[in-house]
Write an enzyme that holds these catalytic residues in place. Structure first.
Site, PDB file in Angstrom:
ATOM      1  N   GLY A  46      58.662  18.247  34.254  1.00 47.08           N
ATOM      2  CA  GLY A  46      59.546  17.165  34.694  1.00 47.08           C
ATOM      3  C   GLY A  46      60.507  17.728  35.719  1.00 47.08           C
ATOM      4  O   GLY A  46      60.111  18.475  36.601  1.00 47.08           O
ATOM      5  N   GLU A  47      61.778  17.422  35.566  1.00 51.86           N
ATOM      6  CA  GLU A  47      62.812  17.986  36.434  1.00 51.86           C
ATOM      7  C   GLU A  47      63.768  18.805  35.572  1.00 51.86           C
ATOM      8  O   GLU A  47      64.507  18.247  34.755  1.00 51.86           O
ATOM      9  CB  GLU A  47      63.571  16.873  37.160  1.00 51.86           C
ATOM     10  CG  GLU A  47      62.954  16.486  38.482  1.00 51.86           C
ATOM     11  CD  GLU A  47      62.842  17.666  39.439  1.00 51.86           C
ATOM     12  OE1 GLU A  47      61.776  17.791  40.082  1.00 51.86           O
ATOM     13  OE2 GLU A  47      63.791  18.464  39.546  1.00 51.86           O
ATOM     14  N   SER A  48      63.746  20.107  35.797  1.00 49.17           N
ATOM     15  CA  SER A  48      64.543  20.979  34.942  1.00 49.17           C
ATOM     16  C   SER A  48      66.039  20.672  35.050  1.00 49.17           C
ATOM     17  O   SER A  48      66.770  20.762  34.058  1.00 49.17           O
ATOM     18  CB  SER A  48      64.275  22.443  35.287  1.00 49.17           C
ATOM     19  OG  SER A  48      64.446  22.655  36.666  1.00 49.17           O
ATOM     20  N   CYS A  78      56.117  24.326  32.940  1.00 47.59           N
ATOM     21  CA  CYS A  78      56.658  24.075  34.280  1.00 47.59           C
ATOM     22  C   CYS A  78      58.180  23.919  34.240  1.00 47.59           C
ATOM     23  O   CYS A  78      58.877  24.917  34.109  1.00 47.59           O
ATOM     24  CB  CYS A  78      55.947  22.874  34.903  1.00 47.59           C
ATOM     25  SG  CYS A  78      56.105  22.839  36.679  1.00 47.59           S
ATOM     26  N   ARG A 104      62.396  28.206  41.642  1.00 49.64           N
ATOM     27  CA  ARG A 104      61.901  26.825  41.564  1.00 49.64           C
ATOM     28  C   ARG A 104      61.190  26.434  42.858  1.00 49.64           C
ATOM     29  O   ARG A 104      61.573  26.868  43.940  1.00 49.64           O
ATOM     30  CB  ARG A 104      63.055  25.851  41.328  1.00 49.64           C
ATOM     31  CG  ARG A 104      63.721  26.032  39.980  1.00 49.64           C
ATOM     32  CD  ARG A 104      64.890  25.071  39.817  1.00 49.64           C
ATOM     33  NE  ARG A 104      64.431  23.692  39.883  1.00 49.64           N
ATOM     34  CZ  ARG A 104      65.167  22.672  40.356  1.00 49.64           C
ATOM     35  NH1 ARG A 104      66.363  22.891  40.818  1.00 49.64           N
ATOM     36  NH2 ARG A 104      64.665  21.456  40.368  1.00 49.64           N
ATOM     37  N   ILE A 133      52.146  21.580  39.712  1.00 51.50           N
ATOM     38  CA  ILE A 133      52.864  20.456  40.330  1.00 51.50           C
ATOM     39  C   ILE A 133      54.287  20.905  40.644  1.00 51.50           C
ATOM     40  O   ILE A 133      55.107  21.060  39.744  1.00 51.50           O
ATOM     41  CB  ILE A 133      52.894  19.220  39.399  1.00 51.50           C
ATOM     42  CG1 ILE A 133      51.467  18.802  39.004  1.00 51.50           C
ATOM     43  CG2 ILE A 133      53.623  18.062  40.084  1.00 51.50           C
ATOM     44  CD1 ILE A 133      51.420  17.720  37.928  1.00 51.50           C
ATOM     45  N   ARG A 134      54.535  21.170  41.887  1.00 51.12           N
ATOM     46  CA  ARG A 134      55.865  21.684  42.311  1.00 51.12           C
ATOM     47  C   ARG A 134      56.315  22.780  41.337  1.00 51.12           C
ATOM     48  O   ARG A 134      57.419  22.763  40.791  1.00 51.12           O
ATOM     49  CB  ARG A 134      56.880  20.550  42.399  1.00 51.12           C
ATOM     50  CG  ARG A 134      56.499  19.526  43.470  1.00 51.12           C
ATOM     51  CD  ARG A 134      57.482  18.398  43.579  1.00 51.12           C
ATOM     52  NE  ARG A 134      58.810  18.889  43.899  1.00 51.12           N
ATOM     53  CZ  ARG A 134      59.898  18.644  43.176  1.00 51.12           C
ATOM     54  NH1 ARG A 134      59.838  17.942  42.077  1.00 51.12           N
ATOM     55  NH2 ARG A 134      61.054  19.107  43.559  1.00 51.12           N
ATOM     56  N   HIS A 169      50.129  22.935  34.145  1.00 53.04           N
ATOM     57  CA  HIS A 169      50.180  21.817  33.186  1.00 53.04           C
ATOM     58  C   HIS A 169      48.893  21.663  32.369  1.00 53.04           C
ATOM     59  O   HIS A 169      48.075  20.783  32.675  1.00 53.04           O
ATOM     60  CB  HIS A 169      50.416  20.511  33.955  1.00 53.04           C
ATOM     61  CG  HIS A 169      51.785  20.349  34.505  1.00 53.04           C
ATOM     62  ND1 HIS A 169      52.752  19.584  33.903  1.00 53.04           N
ATOM     63  CD2 HIS A 169      52.360  20.872  35.608  1.00 53.04           C
ATOM     64  CE1 HIS A 169      53.868  19.640  34.604  1.00 53.04           C
ATOM     65  NE2 HIS A 169      53.653  20.409  35.658  1.00 53.04           N
ATOM     66  N   GLU A 171      48.460  20.169  29.695  1.00 55.29           N
ATOM     67  CA  GLU A 171      48.369  18.830  29.080  1.00 55.29           C
ATOM     68  C   GLU A 171      47.627  17.846  29.981  1.00 55.29           C
ATOM     69  O   GLU A 171      47.213  16.781  29.530  1.00 55.29           O
ATOM     70  CB  GLU A 171      49.771  18.311  28.722  1.00 55.29           C
ATOM     71  CG  GLU A 171      50.598  17.729  29.864  1.00 55.29           C
ATOM     72  CD  GLU A 171      51.251  18.788  30.748  1.00 55.29           C
ATOM     73  OE1 GLU A 171      50.959  19.999  30.583  1.00 55.29           O
ATOM     74  OE2 GLU A 171      52.061  18.395  31.615  1.00 55.29           O
TER      75      GLU A 171
HETATM   76  N1  GLN Z   1      59.975  21.279  40.356  1.00 57.49           N
HETATM   77  C1  GLN Z   1      60.365  20.951  39.013  1.00 57.49           C
HETATM   78  C2  GLN Z   1      61.682  21.622  38.638  1.00 57.49           C
HETATM   79  O1  GLN Z   1      62.200  22.374  39.380  1.00 57.49           O
HETATM   80  C3  GLN Z   1      59.286  21.338  38.030  1.00 57.49           C
HETATM   81  C4  GLN Z   1      58.045  20.521  38.269  1.00 57.49           C
HETATM   82  C5  GLN Z   1      57.233  20.262  37.058  1.00 57.49           C
HETATM   83  O2  GLN Z   1      57.674  20.399  35.912  1.00 57.49           O
HETATM   84  N2  GLN Z   1      56.016  19.849  37.281  1.00 57.49           N
HETATM   85  O3  GLN Z   1      62.195  21.373  37.594  1.00 57.49           O
END
Ligand code: GLN
Length: 185
Positions: A46-48, A78, A104, A133-134, A169, A171
């Site tokens: 997600g977004e940390s 992630c 990140r 993913i990112r 990921h 999952e």
């Molecule tokens: N870029 C996100 C972050 O910095 C992490 C991306 C993800 O969990 N797929 O939190």
């Protein structure tokens, strides 16, 4: 055994089919009461930054740290790996219990999201399609941290005792091997 899925933000729902197939009970964790009674925890992607803000806002950060220090197994995926990392972009991490340094979004725009075949000997996997993913890059691993898989030179699946982190990921793949491994920790 009750597996918790941190459900403050991010891709926690995608873990449910895996946990069902593994035959373990699970619950979504959104408050201290539930955090206090799970046996292990998955921190999803997600977004940390958002997740760490919610952990503070809902007064869960200290309890989470305490439970980890008391031996609760945790898997950070992630953004979850970023939360667990001791160092994030040169600064102390949010939960900060896993001695790794991460950067990140380190893989740049073009390759921020892609699938790479990786080998994971610990899980008997060859050319496993790891989905990034990112993703963060793990730049350094500290004492006691085992690297189970790499992308080029970069660790992408690490473990220290009952703590594991993947920068990709699992999952989002159809097999359950990472979930089974985590449940077995
Ligand atoms: N870029 C996100 C972050 O910095 C992490 C991306 C993800 O969990 N797929 O939190």
């Amino acid at each position: 055994m009750l597996v918790g899925l941190l459900g403050l933000q991010g891709a926690f729902l995608d873990h449910i089919p895996h946990l069902k197939r593994c035959g373990v009970a699970y619950t979504i964790v959104r408050d201290r009461e539930v955090l206090g009674r799970i046996d292990r925890l998955i921190i999803p992607g997600g977004e940390s930054t958002v997740m760490s803000k919610f952990l503070l806002e809902f007064n869960m950060l200290q309890l989470l740290t305490q439970r980890i220090q008391d031996g609760m197994p945790v898997w950070g995926v992630c953004a979850g790996a970023i939360l667990l990392a001791a160092q994030v972009d040169g600064r102390p991490g949010s939960v900060g219990v896993l001695p790794i340094s991460v950067t990140r979004n380190a893989y740049g725009r073009q390759v921020a999201s892609d699938t790479q075949p990786v080998d994971v000997p610990q899980l008997n996997l060859l050319n496993y399609p790891a989905i990034f993913i990112r993703a963060p890059r793990i730049d350094k691993v500290g004492a006691g941290v085992t690297t189970h898989a790499v992308r080029g030179q970069d660790p992408i699946f690490v473990q220290k005792d009952q703590l594991m982190a993947t920068t990709f990921h699992p999952e989002l793949n159809s097999d359950d091997c990472f979930h089974r491994y985590f449940i077995g920790l």
